[in-house]
Scaffold this motif. Sequence first.
Motif, PDB file in Angstrom:
ATOM      1  N   CYS A  68       0.843  -1.193   0.000  1.00 43.62           N
ATOM      2  CA  CYS A  68       0.000   0.000   0.000  1.00 43.62           C
ATOM      3  C   CYS A  68       0.879   1.243   0.000  1.00 43.62           C
ATOM      4  CB  CYS A  68      -0.921   0.017   1.221  1.00 43.62           C
ATOM      5  SG  CYS A  68      -0.068   0.118   2.801  1.00 43.62           S
ATOM      6  N   SER A  69       0.282   2.345  -0.396  1.00 40.94           N
ATOM      7  CA  SER A  69       0.982   3.632  -0.331  1.00 40.94           C
ATOM      8  C   SER A  69       0.544   4.340   0.949  1.00 40.94           C
ATOM      9  CB  SER A  69       0.637   4.490  -1.550  1.00 40.94           C
ATOM     10  OG  SER A  69      -0.732   4.859  -1.498  1.00 40.94           O
ATOM     11  N   GLU A  70       1.223   5.398   1.275  1.00 42.73           N
ATOM     12  CA  GLU A  70       0.894   6.158   2.488  1.00 42.73           C
ATOM     13  C   GLU A  70      -0.541   6.688   2.429  1.00 42.73           C
ATOM     14  OE1 GLU A  70       1.933   6.867   6.207  1.00 42.73           O
ATOM     15  OE2 GLU A  70       3.364   6.004   4.799  1.00 42.73           O
ATOM     16  N   SER A  71      -1.033   7.000   1.236  1.00 39.36           N
ATOM     17  CA  SER A  71      -2.399   7.518   1.111  1.00 39.36           C
ATOM     18  C   SER A  71      -3.461   6.425   1.324  1.00 39.36           C
ATOM     19  CB  SER A  71      -2.600   8.187  -0.245  1.00 39.36           C
ATOM     20  OG  SER A  71      -2.456   7.245  -1.283  1.00 39.36           O
ATOM     21  N   ASP A  72      -3.043   5.159   1.292  1.00 35.84           N
ATOM     22  CA  ASP A  72      -3.964   4.047   1.555  1.00 35.84           C
ATOM     23  C   ASP A  72      -4.170   3.810   3.049  1.00 35.84           C
ATOM     24  OD1 ASP A  72      -4.295   3.393  -1.165  1.00 35.84           O
ATOM     25  OD2 ASP A  72      -2.506   2.125  -1.144  1.00 35.84           O
ATOM     26  N   ILE A  73      -3.353   4.469   3.884  1.00 33.89           N
ATOM     27  CA  ILE A  73      -3.391   4.248   5.328  1.00 33.89           C
ATOM     28  C   ILE A  73      -4.169   5.370   6.004  1.00 33.89           C
ATOM     29  CG2 ILE A  73      -2.011   4.042   7.430  1.00 33.89           C
ATOM     30  CD1 ILE A  73       0.288   2.986   5.659  1.00 33.89           C
ATOM     31  N   PHE A  74      -5.123   4.997   6.828  1.00 35.48           N
ATOM     32  CA  PHE A  74      -5.901   5.972   7.602  1.00 35.48           C
ATOM     33  C   PHE A  74      -5.608   5.718   9.073  1.00 35.48           C
ATOM     34  CE2 PHE A  74      -9.410   7.748   9.907  1.00 35.48           C
ATOM     35  CZ  PHE A  74      -9.737   8.888   9.194  1.00 35.48           C
ATOM     36  N   THR A  75      -5.151   6.765   9.773  1.00 41.28           N
ATOM     37  CA  THR A  75      -4.849   6.652  11.192  1.00 41.28           C
ATOM     38  C   THR A  75      -5.936   7.336  12.002  1.00 41.28           C
ATOM     39  OG1 THR A  75      -2.487   6.638  10.707  1.00 41.28           O
ATOM     40  CG2 THR A  75      -3.133   7.112  12.976  1.00 41.28           C
ATOM     41  N   ILE A  76      -6.528   6.591  12.921  1.00 36.39           N
ATOM     42  CA  ILE A  76      -7.572   7.145  13.775  1.00 36.39           C
ATOM     43  C   ILE A  76      -6.930   7.961  14.886  1.00 36.39           C
ATOM     44  CG2 ILE A  76      -9.443   6.579  15.367  1.00 36.39           C
ATOM     45  CD1 ILE A  76      -9.930   4.091  13.635  1.00 36.39           C
ATOM     46  N   THR A  77      -7.372   9.210  15.018  1.00 36.57           N
ATOM     47  CA  THR A  77      -6.864  10.114  16.048  1.00 36.57           C
ATOM     48  C   THR A  77      -7.993  10.456  17.017  1.00 36.57           C
ATOM     49  OG1 THR A  77      -7.470  12.069  14.773  1.00 36.57           O
ATOM     50  CG2 THR A  77      -5.251  11.165  14.385  1.00 36.57           C
ATOM     51  N   ASP A  78      -7.658  11.172  18.087  1.00 33.84           N
ATOM     52  CA  ASP A  78      -8.682  11.611  19.038  1.00 33.84           C
ATOM     53  C   ASP A  78      -9.742  12.461  18.348  1.00 33.84           C
ATOM     54  OD1 ASP A  78      -7.447  10.283  21.101  1.00 33.84           O
ATOM     55  OD2 ASP A  78      -6.430  12.054  21.880  1.00 33.84           O
ATOM     56  N   ALA A  79      -9.325  13.304  17.405  1.00 34.85           N
ATOM     57  CA  ALA A  79     -10.272  14.166  16.696  1.00 34.85           C
ATOM     58  C   ALA A  79     -11.246  13.328  15.859  1.00 34.85           C
ATOM     59  CB  ALA A  79      -9.531  15.155  15.796  1.00 34.85           C
ATOM     60  N   ILE A  80     -10.755  12.263  15.263  1.00 30.72           N
ATOM     61  CA  ILE A  80     -11.621  11.380  14.467  1.00 30.72           C
ATOM     62  C   ILE A  80     -12.665  10.731  15.365  1.00 30.72           C
ATOM     63  CG2 ILE A  80     -11.690   9.254  13.084  1.00 30.72           C
ATOM     64  CD1 ILE A  80     -10.511  11.701  11.617  1.00 30.72           C
ATOM     65  N   VAL A  81     -12.245  10.288  16.553  1.00 30.82           N
ATOM     66  CA  VAL A  81     -13.195   9.670  17.486  1.00 30.82           C
ATOM     67  C   VAL A  81     -14.267  10.683  17.876  1.00 30.82           C
ATOM     68  CG1 VAL A  81     -13.488   8.627  19.770  1.00 30.82           C
ATOM     69  CG2 VAL A  81     -11.537   7.980  18.351  1.00 30.82           C
ATOM     70  N   SER A  82     -13.876  11.924  18.136  1.00 33.91           N
ATOM     71  CA  SER A  82     -14.848  12.967  18.477  1.00 33.91           C
ATOM     72  C   SER A  82     -15.812  13.214  17.327  1.00 33.91           C
ATOM     73  CB  SER A  82     -14.131  14.267  18.842  1.00 33.91           C
ATOM     74  OG  SER A  82     -13.362  14.082  20.000  1.00 33.91           O
ATOM     75  N   ASP A  83     -15.308  13.270  16.103  1.00 33.37           N
ATOM     76  CA  ASP A  83     -16.173  13.441  14.932  1.00 33.37           C
ATOM     77  C   ASP A  83     -17.100  12.242  14.763  1.00 33.37           C
ATOM     78  OD1 ASP A  83     -15.070  15.884  14.353  1.00 33.37           O
ATOM     79  OD2 ASP A  83     -13.780  15.146  12.736  1.00 33.37           O
ATOM     80  N   TYR A  84     -16.579  11.044  15.026  1.00 31.24           N
ATOM     81  CA  TYR A  84     -17.383   9.822  14.901  1.00 31.24           C
ATOM     82  C   TYR A  84     -18.588   9.879  15.834  1.00 31.24           C
ATOM     83  CZ  TYR A  84     -18.805   4.955  15.356  1.00 31.24           C
ATOM     84  OH  TYR A  84     -19.543   3.803  15.398  1.00 31.24           O
ATOM     85  N   GLU A  85     -18.401  10.418  17.026  1.00 25.81           N
ATOM     86  CA  GLU A  85     -19.512  10.522  17.974  1.00 25.81           C
ATOM     87  C   GLU A  85     -20.632  11.398  17.422  1.00 25.81           C
ATOM     88  OE1 GLU A  85     -18.230  10.291  22.403  1.00 25.81           O
ATOM     89  OE2 GLU A  85     -16.752  11.532  21.348  1.00 25.81           O
ATOM     90  N   LYS A  86     -20.276  12.395  16.602  1.00 30.94           N
ATOM     91  CA  LYS A  86     -21.268  13.333  16.066  1.00 30.94           C
ATOM     92  C   LYS A  86     -21.896  12.842  14.759  1.00 30.94           C
ATOM     93  CE  LYS A  86     -18.497  16.990  18.007  1.00 30.94           C
ATOM     94  NZ  LYS A  86     -17.332  17.768  17.694  1.00 30.94           N
TER      95      LYS A  86
END
Length: 108
Positions: free
Chosen positions: A22-40
């Motif tokens: 895979c390339s770097e653009s194929d990788i998604f890293t979950i961050t604290d901000a992503i978790v907060s957005d996921y809640e919304k």
Amino acid sequence: MVFIIGGYASGKHEFARCNISCSESDIFTITDAIVSDYEKKSDVIFDIITSHKVVIATEIGCGLVPIDETMRNHREAAGRLNQRIAAKADCVVRLVCGIPQIIKGELE
């Protein structure tokens, strides 16, 4: 999709780069901000996350339960998101000290 989970600095990104085509653009890293957005916006965020070939998350459920209610809620949301991603993933890999444990599926 391959879901890689493990503690902080356990070698998740290095494992992805060295063991998954895979390339770097194929990788998604979950961050604290992503978790907060996921809640919304859970479904929208989930679809964005799972559209990637590799998803990486830091395991936060094996430590102490935070005293602060906000932090406990964040930890619970991260756990729910990780469960949902793992259910959809073709392969789930847990890294401990850089050593992979395949807990679902197979690496291609």
